[in-house]
Design an enzyme around this catalytic site. Sequence first.
Site, PDB file in Angstrom:
ATOM      1  N   ARG A  77       6.622  -8.085   1.888  1.00  0.00           N
ATOM      2  CA  ARG A  77       7.452  -7.622   2.997  1.00  0.00           C
ATOM      3  C   ARG A  77       8.066  -8.805   3.754  1.00  0.00           C
ATOM      4  O   ARG A  77       9.237  -8.773   4.130  1.00  0.00           O
ATOM      5  CB  ARG A  77       6.622  -6.771   3.965  1.00  0.00           C
ATOM      6  CG  ARG A  77       7.437  -6.229   5.152  1.00  0.00           C
ATOM      7  CD  ARG A  77       6.556  -5.414   6.069  1.00  0.00           C
ATOM      8  NE  ARG A  77       6.045  -4.236   5.389  1.00  0.00           N
ATOM      9  CZ  ARG A  77       5.025  -3.504   5.838  1.00  0.00           C
ATOM     10  NH1 ARG A  77       4.409  -3.847   6.966  1.00  0.00           N
ATOM     11  NH2 ARG A  77       4.621  -2.441   5.169  1.00  0.00           N
TER      12      ARG A  77
ATOM     13  N   THR B 129      -5.521  -1.317   7.090  1.00  0.00           N
ATOM     14  CA  THR B 129      -5.612  -2.766   7.230  1.00  0.00           C
ATOM     15  C   THR B 129      -6.960  -3.166   7.810  1.00  0.00           C
ATOM     16  O   THR B 129      -7.260  -4.346   7.911  1.00  0.00           O
ATOM     17  CB  THR B 129      -4.501  -3.285   8.161  1.00  0.00           C
ATOM     18  OG1 THR B 129      -4.617  -2.621   9.432  1.00  0.00           O
ATOM     19  CG2 THR B 129      -3.126  -3.008   7.581  1.00  0.00           C
TER      20      THR B 129
ATOM     21  N   LYS C 277       0.825  -1.205   0.000  1.00  0.00           N
ATOM     22  CA  LYS C 277       0.000   0.000   0.000  1.00  0.00           C
ATOM     23  C   LYS C 277       0.864   1.262   0.000  1.00  0.00           C
ATOM     24  O   LYS C 277       0.618   2.194  -0.772  1.00  0.00           O
ATOM     25  CB  LYS C 277      -0.947  -0.011   1.210  1.00  0.00           C
ATOM     26  CG  LYS C 277      -1.933  -1.173   1.198  1.00  0.00           C
ATOM     27  CD  LYS C 277      -2.907  -1.112   2.358  1.00  0.00           C
ATOM     28  CE  LYS C 277      -2.228  -1.341   3.698  1.00  0.00           C
ATOM     29  NZ  LYS C 277      -1.635  -2.682   3.830  1.00  0.00           N
ATOM     30  N   THR C 278       1.865   1.296   0.867  1.00  0.00           N
ATOM     31  CA  THR C 278       2.756   2.457   0.914  1.00  0.00           C
ATOM     32  C   THR C 278       3.543   2.597  -0.377  1.00  0.00           C
ATOM     33  O   THR C 278       3.710   3.711  -0.904  1.00  0.00           O
ATOM     34  CB  THR C 278       3.728   2.332   2.110  1.00  0.00           C
ATOM     35  OG1 THR C 278       2.983   2.282   3.326  1.00  0.00           O
ATOM     36  CG2 THR C 278       4.685   3.520   2.157  1.00  0.00           C
TER      37      THR C 278
ATOM     38  N   ASP D 144      -1.138   6.837   6.335  1.00  0.00           N
ATOM     39  CA  ASP D 144      -1.111   5.411   6.654  1.00  0.00           C
ATOM     40  C   ASP D 144      -1.963   5.177   7.903  1.00  0.00           C
ATOM     41  O   ASP D 144      -2.154   6.086   8.715  1.00  0.00           O
ATOM     42  CB  ASP D 144       0.330   4.971   6.895  1.00  0.00           C
ATOM     43  CG  ASP D 144       0.495   3.472   6.799  1.00  0.00           C
ATOM     44  OD1 ASP D 144      -0.463   2.788   6.367  1.00  0.00           O
ATOM     45  OD2 ASP D 144       1.581   2.973   7.148  1.00  0.00           O
TER      46      ASP D 144
END
Length: 339
Positions: free
Chosen positions: A218, A159, A65-66, A110
């Site tokens: 990640r 999330t 997402k980032t 975020d």
Amino acid sequence: MALAHNPQKEDDELDFEQTVRPELFTDFVGQVQVRENLQVYIDAARRRKESLDHVLLCGPPGLGKTTLAHIIARELKADIKVTSGPALARPGDLAGLLTRLTAGDVLFIDEIHRLSPIVEEYLYGAMEDFQISIVIDQGVNARSVNLVLKPFTLIGATTREGLLTSPFRSRFGVFESLSFYPWEDLCTIIHRSAGILKIPIEADAAETLARRSRGTPRVANRHLRRIRDVAQVRGSGVITLPIAAEGMQRLGVDDLGLVEMDRRILAALIKHGGGPVGLKTVAVSVGEEEDTIEEVYEPYLIQEGFITKTPRGRVVTSKAYRHLGMKPRRDESMDLFNS
């Protein structure tokens, strides 16, 4: 034996993520439909010479997402300002950010589901009309002044989509949900990251890491970093299949990508008769925060069919019993994932 956590390495981990983070859509692996949709919306906005509609990106941690937020800003040729929901405690914190934005800038928030209600409501006018109200003076002399903002694009990442209010969600013109990656895409990501970092890795070793990375880039990159350590100390510097297997054992990652906390969660549910068990009870049993269980561990366990969520709580499936080598205590015919 699991590798010990070293808090001093956190900055290095962040630098590592920055190093391997894709900068353009052409470098971004996976999430094909999301990438194509965003590219179309960006191209259309640029042709109209308008700001892109506000974007909401949803999905479990570590899916990109980032990264997508930064790519969107780069594709728009715009500056990006980054913050998070918990960092915006008061409307004044948000006002300071908004008034410094120039036309076309991107504001990335975020954990946007963690905005306080008063800050969220303060965003409504900024998102819809590009204006905010600022209160000047206090007491009987207090007055409200409307400030006009430059058109900007808000990108929110969450999330926990369910925690966003309906009025807030409706103000986002673009909504994209990210899903877990197939192991083939993770294998491509691992090879790409290994190339950037000049880490030699064999194909079968990369596949092993990919299959045990919980469908999350990640996690795959974190595994790659730790297995590189093992390769340098226990091998010749090349990540081979035996080195990858040894590294996964040291990290406590099993064949299906489950870590120690996953297994403890499943064991706790089984200890309580297989469920249904409430989240609070699970959290107390394993000594972990409720939010961490719900955001970090549960999505993958649900995705892989180890647990199901019911109105009364969490329930383990027959797959969880088999994976832990235990005998079910209830009728497996009730198991939604019985196979």
